[in-house]
Design an enzyme around this catalytic site. Structure first.
Site, mmCIF file in Angstrom:
data_model
loop_
_atom_site.group_PDB
_atom_site.id
_atom_site.type_symbol
_atom_site.label_atom_id
_atom_site.label_comp_id
_atom_site.label_asym_id
_atom_site.label_seq_id
_atom_site.Cartn_x
_atom_site.Cartn_y
_atom_site.Cartn_z
ATOM 1 N N PHE A 232 14.510 10.315 -21.255
ATOM 2 C CA PHE A 232 14.777 9.762 -19.920
ATOM 3 C C PHE A 232 13.621 10.141 -19.012
ATOM 4 C CE2 PHE A 232 16.393 9.723 -15.598
ATOM 5 C CZ PHE A 232 16.976 8.468 -15.537
ATOM 6 N N ASP B 236 7.371 16.038 -19.669
ATOM 7 C CA ASP B 236 8.255 15.757 -18.542
ATOM 8 C C ASP B 236 9.190 16.957 -18.389
ATOM 9 O OD1 ASP B 236 10.236 14.969 -16.805
ATOM 10 O OD2 ASP B 236 10.381 12.923 -17.577
ATOM 11 N N LYS C 228 13.430 17.709 -9.967
ATOM 12 C CA LYS C 228 14.769 18.254 -9.731
ATOM 13 C C LYS C 228 14.833 19.632 -9.052
ATOM 14 C CE LYS C 228 17.434 15.369 -12.757
ATOM 15 N NZ LYS C 228 16.622 14.483 -13.600
HETATM 16 C C1 LIG Z 1 16.090 13.185 -13.619
HETATM 17 C C2 LIG Z 1 14.923 12.955 -14.477
HETATM 18 C C3 LIG Z 1 13.948 11.997 -14.143
HETATM 19 C C4 LIG Z 1 14.061 11.097 -12.934
HETATM 20 O O1 LIG Z 1 14.106 11.788 -11.748
HETATM 21 P P1 LIG Z 1 14.583 11.035 -10.401
HETATM 22 O O2 LIG Z 1 14.337 12.041 -9.332
HETATM 23 O O3 LIG Z 1 16.015 10.675 -10.576
HETATM 24 O O4 LIG Z 1 13.719 9.828 -10.259
HETATM 25 C C5 LIG Z 1 12.856 11.869 -14.989
HETATM 26 N N1 LIG Z 1 12.717 12.649 -16.081
HETATM 27 C C6 LIG Z 1 13.630 13.573 -16.418
HETATM 28 C C7 LIG Z 1 13.413 14.415 -17.628
HETATM 29 C C8 LIG Z 1 14.772 13.744 -15.641
HETATM 30 O O5 LIG Z 1 15.703 14.643 -16.007
#
Ligand SMILES: *Cc1c(COP(=O)(O)O)cnc(C)c1O
Length: 399
Positions: A135, A220, A249
């Site tokens: 994700f 990420d 986050k």
């Molecule tokens: C939550 C998340 C995103 C996206 O972040 P947003 O602030 O919702 O755009 C991207 N990569 C990872 C691994 C995430 O957990």
């Protein structure tokens, strides 16, 4: 009393499946609804509120900065963003920072940087290899990067230049690498995909492959960064270093902020090639700086690691007790419990009834991502509630 769910139905786009709960206040690991009822929060603003709700360090920093300077623009030097950038670089393996406002924006920026690198150093290569179950956010390009059909199907045609390959298979990455490949992008631990841990050698093998082929490795760490998995960044537990890393986050302690970092050699942007109106604004950066400083100075990552192990051990106990629990896994305070049937939503609602907020990460799995400042007492409380709820929902199927 106002019927807030009714207002939502009337005025808000139907993008979120809400739980029947209107939250109005938070403190530490607890939140309160509009009737005054208290809940233990193991969702944590979606792995965001690493210091708990309304932590004094964050509240003070934001209040003071709001009275001083909220936004100018990136035509000017501003102090909080430079303090935050310095702290991030001093505590990571990377050299340069770009600040933005969310995770998707950070991941998208990281891919743009990799494409610039490809243009300059890899004969125009632009393709990014990502993993199934990943994700990376909700922009169109990050939906293409995200290796899950459910996020992609409604939005075709998607931007090209992404190849989703089987997770935890170095062979799949090797097979997908062509002379158009510029980078591999992976979550250090997959969060939204169900808390999927990398196999022992996977990340080291990916790193070695990227080195061999001259590709950039983008990690990420939007969900795993800022102490979540027991170290400040999760890559520190896998003996590798990325060329580019994304954060969001936990970084602002609840205030929206994102970032991507890169090594000096991967930092190829020149003025005008990337930007953001709000990215790096003093208000969000003051929150980020205060949060990161508190996490580092108070060994919050270490607490996440220790309390996380305690939580995992407690869940192992539940797994021994109930045969319908098929797996418990996690790193630090990013943890999942998997079941042999699709009962996660039922469990979420039953936990809510008992005063515990948890997340359904898959139809058959719950995810726990409480604030990193919790102690064993809060874990015991959550485990007790889970135990009771499992008995109630599954009808005493102890073995
Ligand atoms: C939550 C998340 C995103 C996206 O972040 P947003 O602030 O919702 O755009 C991207 N990569 C990872 C691994 C995430 O957990």
């Amino acid at each position: 009393m106002t019927d807030w769910p009714e207002l939502e139905r009337k005025y808000f786009m139907r993008t979120f499946e809400r739980l029947p709960l209107t939250l109005v206040r938070g403190q530490g690991a607890r939140v309160w609804d509009d009737t005054g009822r208290e809940y233990l929060d193991f969702v944590g603003g979606w792995a965001v509120t690493c210091l708990g709700h309304c932590h004094p360090a964050v509240v003070e920093a934001v209040s003071a900065q709001a009275r001083t300077l909220i936004q100018v623009s990136n035509q000017f030097y501003t102090i909080p963003q430079l303090q935050l950038a310095e702290l991030l670089v001093q505590n990571s393996c990377l050299d340069k920072v770009f600040l933005c406002n969310s995770g998707a924006e950070a991941a998208e920026g990281a891919v743009k940087l990799a494409r610039r690198y490809g243009k300059l150093h890899l004969k125009g290569a632009y393709e990014v290899i990502t993993a199934t179950g990943s994700f990376h956010g909700r922009t169109l390009a990050m939906v293409a990067a995200t290796g899950q059909a459910k996020f992609q199907e409604g939005y075709v045609p998607l931007p090209s230049g992404f190849v989703n390959v089987e997770y935890n298979s170095i062979e799949a990455i090797q097979a997908a690498t062509t002379d158009q490949t510029c980078a591999v992008m992976l979550e250090t631990v997959q969060g939204e995909g169900g808390v999927n841990l990398p196999n022992d050698l996977y990340l080291a093998e990916v790193r070695a492959w990227c080195d061999l082929k001259g590709l950039l490795l983008i990690l990420d760490e939007i969900q795993t960064g800022i102490g979540r998995t027991g170290t400040l960044f999760a890559y520190q537990q896998y003996d590798i270093e990325p060329d580019i890393m994304t954060l969001a986050k936990g970084l602002g302690g609840g205030v929206p902020i994102g970032a991507f970092l890169a090594t000096d050699s991967a930092s190829v942007f020149v003025p005008g090639e990337h930007g953001s109106t709000f990215g790096g604004n003093p208000l969000a950066c003051a929150a980020g700086y205060a949060t990161l400083k508190f996490v580092i100075e108070n060994d919050i990552s270490d607490n996440a690691g220790q309390v996380g192990q305690y939580l995992l051990a407690g869940l192992e106990g539940l797994k021994q007790k109930y045969h319908f629990i098929t797996d418990v896994r996690g790193r630090g305070l990013l943890v999942a419990i998997e079941f042999d049937s699709d009962i996660a939503q039922q469990l979420v609602l039953a936990c809510l009834d008992e005063g515990l907020l948890v997340n359904r990460v898959k139809p058959n799995a719950l995810r726990l991502m409480p604030p990193l400042i919790i102690g064993k007492e809060e874990v015991d409380e959550a485990l007790d509630i889970l135990d009771n709820v499992l008995v109630a929902v599954m009808g005493r199927k102890e073995v």
